[in-house]
Each structure stands twice: as C-alpha cells, then as structure tokens.
Design a protein around this motif. Structure first.
Motif, PDB file in Angstrom:
ATOM      1  N   ILE A 163      18.431  62.962 -47.703  1.00  0.00           N
ATOM      2  CA  ILE A 163      17.361  61.989 -47.469  1.00  0.00           C
ATOM      3  C   ILE A 163      16.019  62.671 -47.173  1.00  0.00           C
ATOM      4  CG2 ILE A 163      17.732  61.612 -44.996  1.00  0.00           C
ATOM      5  CD1 ILE A 163      17.481  58.588 -45.619  1.00  0.00           C
ATOM      6  N   ALA A 164      16.022  63.761 -46.425  1.00  0.00           N
ATOM      7  CA  ALA A 164      14.778  64.468 -46.116  1.00  0.00           C
ATOM      8  C   ALA A 164      14.206  65.113 -47.380  1.00  0.00           C
ATOM      9  CB  ALA A 164      15.011  65.522 -45.041  1.00  0.00           C
ATOM     10  N   LEU A 165      15.083  65.545 -48.261  1.00  0.00           N
ATOM     11  CA  LEU A 165      14.660  66.153 -49.517  1.00  0.00           C
ATOM     12  C   LEU A 165      13.882  65.155 -50.373  1.00  0.00           C
ATOM     13  CD1 LEU A 165      15.159  68.910 -50.968  1.00  0.00           C
ATOM     14  CD2 LEU A 165      17.032  67.774 -52.158  1.00  0.00           C
ATOM     15  N   LEU A 166      14.289  63.902 -50.359  1.00  0.00           N
ATOM     16  CA  LEU A 166      13.619  62.873 -51.145  1.00  0.00           C
ATOM     17  C   LEU A 166      12.186  62.659 -50.662  1.00  0.00           C
ATOM     18  CD1 LEU A 166      16.487  60.228 -51.395  1.00  0.00           C
ATOM     19  CD2 LEU A 166      15.828  61.930 -53.089  1.00  0.00           C
ATOM     20  N   ALA A 167      12.005  62.566 -49.352  1.00  0.00           N
ATOM     21  CA  ALA A 167      10.686  62.307 -48.787  1.00  0.00           C
ATOM     22  C   ALA A 167       9.734  63.482 -48.996  1.00  0.00           C
ATOM     23  CB  ALA A 167      10.807  61.989 -47.295  1.00  0.00           C
ATOM     24  N   LYS A 168      10.267  64.685 -49.064  1.00  0.00           N
ATOM     25  CA  LYS A 168       9.424  65.881 -49.209  1.00  0.00           C
ATOM     26  C   LYS A 168       9.162  66.252 -50.663  1.00  0.00           C
ATOM     27  CE  LYS A 168      10.748  67.921 -44.844  1.00  0.00           C
ATOM     28  NZ  LYS A 168      11.457  68.997 -44.169  1.00  0.00           N
ATOM     29  N   ASN A 169       9.919  65.688 -51.587  1.00  0.00           N
ATOM     30  CA  ASN A 169       9.783  66.026 -53.008  1.00  0.00           C
ATOM     31  C   ASN A 169       9.664  64.749 -53.829  1.00  0.00           C
ATOM     32  OD1 ASN A 169      10.320  69.102 -53.067  1.00  0.00           O
ATOM     33  ND2 ASN A 169      11.899  68.264 -51.725  1.00  0.00           N
ATOM     34  N   LEU A 170       8.551  64.067 -53.661  1.00  0.00           N
ATOM     35  CA  LEU A 170       8.343  62.755 -54.289  1.00  0.00           C
ATOM     36  C   LEU A 170       8.422  62.825 -55.811  1.00  0.00           C
ATOM     37  CD1 LEU A 170       5.419  61.489 -52.029  1.00  0.00           C
ATOM     38  CD2 LEU A 170       7.854  60.916 -51.857  1.00  0.00           C
TER      39      LEU A 170
ATOM     40  N   GLU B  14       2.818  69.833 -54.492  1.00  0.00           N
ATOM     41  CA  GLU B  14       3.657  70.967 -54.868  1.00  0.00           C
ATOM     42  C   GLU B  14       4.854  70.447 -55.658  1.00  0.00           C
ATOM     43  OE1 GLU B  14       6.456  74.476 -52.964  1.00  0.00           O
ATOM     44  OE2 GLU B  14       5.333  73.179 -51.621  1.00  0.00           O
ATOM     45  N   LEU B  15       4.985  70.893 -56.889  1.00  0.00           N
ATOM     46  CA  LEU B  15       6.059  70.431 -57.766  1.00  0.00           C
ATOM     47  C   LEU B  15       7.191  71.462 -57.754  1.00  0.00           C
ATOM     48  CD1 LEU B  15       3.911  69.102 -60.751  1.00  0.00           C
ATOM     49  CD2 LEU B  15       4.739  67.868 -58.738  1.00  0.00           C
ATOM     50  N   ARG B  16       8.003  71.406 -56.697  1.00  0.00           N
ATOM     51  CA  ARG B  16       9.103  72.349 -56.539  1.00  0.00           C
ATOM     52  C   ARG B  16      10.237  72.030 -57.502  1.00  0.00           C
ATOM     53  NH1 ARG B  16      10.779  72.156 -50.517  1.00  0.00           N
ATOM     54  NH2 ARG B  16      12.700  72.605 -51.607  1.00  0.00           N
ATOM     55  N   LYS B  17      10.833  73.069 -58.039  1.00  0.00           N
ATOM     56  CA  LYS B  17      11.977  72.907 -58.947  1.00  0.00           C
ATOM     57  C   LYS B  17      13.245  72.865 -58.104  1.00  0.00           C
ATOM     58  CE  LYS B  17      13.538  74.422 -63.416  1.00  0.00           C
ATOM     59  NZ  LYS B  17      13.084  73.230 -64.083  1.00  0.00           N
ATOM     60  N   LEU B  18      13.889  71.696 -58.059  1.00  0.00           N
ATOM     61  CA  LEU B  18      15.096  71.520 -57.258  1.00  0.00           C
ATOM     62  C   LEU B  18      16.364  71.683 -58.089  1.00  0.00           C
ATOM     63  CD1 LEU B  18      13.904  68.461 -55.164  1.00  0.00           C
ATOM     64  CD2 LEU B  18      13.788  70.873 -54.563  1.00  0.00           C
ATOM     65  N   THR B  19      16.282  71.276 -59.353  1.00  0.00           N
ATOM     66  CA  THR B  19      17.396  71.464 -60.289  1.00  0.00           C
ATOM     67  C   THR B  19      16.775  71.881 -61.621  1.00  0.00           C
ATOM     68  OG1 THR B  19      17.439  69.259 -61.304  1.00  0.00           O
ATOM     69  CG2 THR B  19      18.632  69.528 -59.208  1.00  0.00           C
TER      70      THR B  19
ATOM     71  N   GLY C 207       6.860  49.262 -64.967  1.00  0.00           N
ATOM     72  CA  GLY C 207       7.230  48.657 -63.692  1.00  0.00           C
ATOM     73  C   GLY C 207       8.466  49.212 -63.017  1.00  0.00           C
ATOM     74  N   HIS C 208       8.940  50.374 -63.473  1.00  0.00           N
ATOM     75  CA  HIS C 208      10.064  51.009 -62.796  1.00  0.00           C
ATOM     76  C   HIS C 208      10.023  52.513 -63.045  1.00  0.00           C
ATOM     77  CE1 HIS C 208      11.779  50.385 -66.845  1.00  0.00           C
ATOM     78  NE2 HIS C 208      12.408  51.528 -66.598  1.00  0.00           N
ATOM     79  N   ALA C 209      10.749  53.250 -62.223  1.00  0.00           N
ATOM     80  CA  ALA C 209      10.848  54.706 -62.387  1.00  0.00           C
ATOM     81  C   ALA C 209      12.326  55.076 -62.429  1.00  0.00           C
ATOM     82  CB  ALA C 209      10.166  55.423 -61.233  1.00  0.00           C
ATOM     83  N   PHE C 210      12.607  56.177 -63.090  1.00  0.00           N
ATOM     84  CA  PHE C 210      13.978  56.627 -63.259  1.00  0.00           C
ATOM     85  C   PHE C 210      14.054  58.108 -62.932  1.00  0.00           C
ATOM     86  CE2 PHE C 210      17.459  58.266 -65.959  1.00  0.00           C
ATOM     87  CZ  PHE C 210      18.487  57.470 -65.486  1.00  0.00           C
ATOM     88  N   GLU C 211      15.156  58.530 -62.398  1.00  0.00           N
ATOM     89  CA  GLU C 211      15.428  59.962 -62.209  1.00  0.00           C
ATOM     90  C   GLU C 211      16.824  60.242 -62.715  1.00  0.00           C
ATOM     91  OE1 GLU C 211      17.090  61.381 -58.200  1.00  0.00           O
ATOM     92  OE2 GLU C 211      15.885  59.643 -57.647  1.00  0.00           O
ATOM     93  N   ASN C 212      16.981  61.403 -63.288  1.00  0.00           N
ATOM     94  CA  ASN C 212      18.294  61.812 -63.771  1.00  0.00           C
ATOM     95  C   ASN C 212      18.513  63.270 -63.392  1.00  0.00           C
ATOM     96  OD1 ASN C 212      20.753  62.018 -65.019  1.00  0.00           O
ATOM     97  ND2 ASN C 212      19.941  62.067 -67.097  1.00  0.00           N
ATOM     98  N   GLN C 213      19.190  63.504 -62.280  1.00  0.00           N
ATOM     99  CA  GLN C 213      19.552  64.826 -61.789  1.00  0.00           C
ATOM    100  C   GLN C 213      18.342  65.703 -61.485  1.00  0.00           C
ATOM    101  OE1 GLN C 213      23.561  66.181 -63.264  1.00  0.00           O
ATOM    102  NE2 GLN C 213      22.693  65.380 -65.183  1.00  0.00           N
ATOM    103  N   GLU C 214      17.208  65.103 -61.191  1.00  0.00           N
ATOM    104  CA  GLU C 214      16.002  65.874 -60.913  1.00  0.00           C
ATOM    105  C   GLU C 214      15.956  66.379 -59.476  1.00  0.00           C
ATOM    106  OE1 GLU C 214      12.358  63.959 -62.428  1.00  0.00           O
ATOM    107  OE2 GLU C 214      13.750  62.672 -63.528  1.00  0.00           O
ATOM    108  N   CYS C 215      16.568  65.633 -58.567  1.00  0.00           N
ATOM    109  CA  CYS C 215      16.563  65.994 -57.156  1.00  0.00           C
ATOM    110  C   CYS C 215      17.869  66.683 -56.765  1.00  0.00           C
ATOM    111  CB  CYS C 215      16.349  64.741 -56.313  1.00  0.00           C
ATOM    112  SG  CYS C 215      16.145  65.052 -54.579  1.00  0.00           S
TER     113      CYS C 215
END
Length: 178
Positions: A91-98, A119-124, A145-153
């Motif tokens: 959860i903390a990772l999400l807030a710090k890596n928008l 800062e665009l940190r590479k997490l995966t 009107g929506h956003a998607f993520e796929n294994q980015e975090c």
C-alpha cells in the motif's frame, strides 16, 4: 507506557524522523510535528459518506475482485475504504509511485501539475518510466475516463481505476478494481 527507556527513545527518534514529532528548542521534550496535523486533516477530509460505502459494498457483492476507494485530498493518495476480503499488498508503494498504478494515474491525470518532476522509478519490467509515454497514458485516462495498470507496480497485480467526483465535478478520489 511501561517500556524500557531505550525503547522509548528509539520510538521517539523514529517519530521525529518521520515528522510526527519535533524536539523543542531547549531539548526538554517533544512537540507534535507537521505530519500530525496532516493526519488530523486527512481524517476529516477523507471520511467516506455512508452512501458511498453502501454503494461500494453492493458492488463488492457482485465481483470476486478487490474493490477499494481512495481519496486524493491534500494531494495524497489515501485508501479510505479497503475491501476487507482483498488485502492491498504494498500500500505504501502505491502512494509513493503514482505513475505505476491505476489509482495514481487517475490522480495524476486530473492534477497535471503533480506529474511535473515526478520521479519515475522502475518497479518491474513493465513500469512506465518514459515521461512522454506516461503523459500519453494520462491524456488517454482523461479522455476515456479510466486508468489501467498491468504488472507495473508489482508482478502479478493488475487493476482498473475510475475517478470519483464531488458535487462540483472535481475529481476527489478513485475507485479501484484490483
């Protein structure tokens, strides 16, 4: 508090380092820090309404995925209604890596100034780290009107997020299906 003095000092030093406490100038004690004030404002600003919670609970009963509500008050991503059956890992990772998660992308898309100098940190291996690619995704988020993520975090995690708007149509939070 019934703890050893060394433990108490270690805890106090951690609270000072995190900004929740400050040392008073004469070193005789501690005072509340700025982060404590932020917490109190966040508690007031991010209280979910009973109708929102009831609606989210109804939605949860129709999906097998985690459904979470976040607030963007004060320019911070805060979870205000977490699905009790689906823990949010990191959860903390999400807030710090928008830039790397669906809720963060919704937040950035509707607050364009926040992405400047981010800062665009590479997490995966899938994390978007190119500012132009991210801006393209944020533009698309505003448009569709929506956003998607796929294994980015986190590898194995995917999510879809939509904005939550107040009565003035301002984006104040997001609803995330994980």
């Amino acid at each position: 508090a019934d703890v050893a003095p060394t433990t108490a000092y270690r805890m106090l030093n951690l609270l000072v380092a995190a900004g929740f406490l400050v040392r008073v100038p004469d070193l005789s004690g501690f005072a509340l820090g700025r982060r404590t004030a932020e917490l109190s404002r966040a508690a007031v600003e991010t209280d979910t309404s009973p109708t929102l919670h009831e609606t989210v609970e109804e939605l949860r009963s129709h999906t097998r995925f985690g459904l979470h509500v976040a607030s963007f008050a004060g320019g911070r991503l805060r979870f205000v209604d977490q699905d009790p059956d689906h823990e949010i890992v990191g959860i903390a990772l999400l807030a710090k890596n928008l830039h790397s998660n669906a809720l963060g992308k919704v937040m950035l898309a509707h607050n364009p100034g926040m992405s400047v100098g981010l800062e665009l940190r590479k997490l995966t291996e899938y994390t978007v780290c190119d500012p132009d690619v991210l801006e393209s995704e944020l533009s698309r988020t505003r448009l569709v009107g929506h956003a998607f993520e796929n294994q980015e975090c986190r590898v194995g995690r995917s999510a879809l997020a939509v904005p939550i708007r107040n009565h003035d149509a301002e984006v104040v939070g997001g609803l995330c299906l994980q």
